[in-house]
Write a protein that holds these residues in place. Structure first.
Motif, mmCIF file in Angstrom:
data_model
loop_
_atom_site.group_PDB
_atom_site.id
_atom_site.type_symbol
_atom_site.label_atom_id
_atom_site.label_comp_id
_atom_site.label_asym_id
_atom_site.label_seq_id
_atom_site.Cartn_x
_atom_site.Cartn_y
_atom_site.Cartn_z
ATOM 1 N N THR A 1 0.843 -1.184 0.000
ATOM 2 C CA THR A 1 0.000 0.000 0.000
ATOM 3 C C THR A 1 0.882 1.239 0.000
ATOM 4 N N LEU A 2 0.669 2.096 -0.967
ATOM 5 C CA LEU A 2 1.404 3.357 -1.049
ATOM 6 C C LEU A 2 0.461 4.491 -0.670
ATOM 7 N N THR A 3 0.922 5.366 0.180
ATOM 8 C CA THR A 3 0.116 6.509 0.603
ATOM 9 C C THR A 3 0.900 7.786 0.361
ATOM 10 N N VAL A 4 0.284 8.713 -0.329
ATOM 11 C CA VAL A 4 0.876 10.042 -0.513
ATOM 12 C C VAL A 4 0.010 10.998 0.298
ATOM 13 N N ASN A 5 0.578 11.552 1.334
ATOM 14 C CA ASN A 5 -0.163 12.471 2.198
ATOM 15 C C ASN A 5 -0.198 13.865 1.611
#
Length: 183
Positions: free
Chosen positions: A34-38
């Protein structure tokens, strides 16, 4: 001839029993990542230890206008990652500590961004700084100006004489200017 017989035997075994040659125990496995870009929005003034000093002094001849120096050694840097449907960001400035001496305005000119990438913001030009927030850069999308002096938006400060009668020769103040990035 002996080598040819061994080679022929090997090829016969390899082609007639493929599972024997390929039975090396190869196995596949997988997992998710899972990749998350805040959402990011931050700003900084460079150089760090730069404290602008502005003076208003008399010209060389009596009867001439006052002369104010200009300081343009400060740079506004920012990094921003916004949601696709979100509003663009802006940087606003205000005087958060201290009061301007009577008879002068503190003029801020924010120049166009000199470096960076992405959807960089646009300068709002010249403003007179006060205790109220005022936009200095608008329309900032996902972008970065690069970091440090000589990157981003150059900030130019200048004292502007507004009322000669209100000047006090012995008045010296220190102001704190605050820059905030928000949407």
């Amino acid at each position: 001839m002996k080598i040819v017989r061994i080679l022929i035997a090997f090829l016969f075994i390899a082609t007639s029993t493929p599972n024997l040659v390929l039975a090396q125990g190869w196995d596949d496995d997988s997992h998710t990542l899972t990749l998350t870009v805040n959402e990011i929005a931050n700003t900084v003034i460079r150089p760090v230890a730069n404290n602008a000093v502005l003076t208003l002094s008399a010209s060389e001849e009596g009867g001439s206008a006052y002369v104010a120096n200009v300081d343009s050694s400060t740079w506004l840097n920012y990094t921003c990652v916004k949601t696709p449907a979100g509003s663009n960001y802006r940087v606003y400035a205000q005087i958060t500590s201290g009061t301007l001496p009577g008879g002068v305005n503190l003029q801020l000119t924010t120049l166009a961004c000199a470096t960076g990438s992405g959807a960089l913001g646009s300068s709002t030009g010249v403003i007179n700084l006060s205790g109220s927030t005022q936009d200095v850069v608008t329309g900032i999308g996902s972008s970065q100006t690069a970091r440090g002096a000589n990157f981003g938006h150059r900030l130019k400060y200048q004292l502007v004489l507004t009322n000669t009668a209100a000047l006090d020769f012995d008045e010296s103040v220190t102001l704190t200017l605050t820059y905030t990035i928000a949407n």
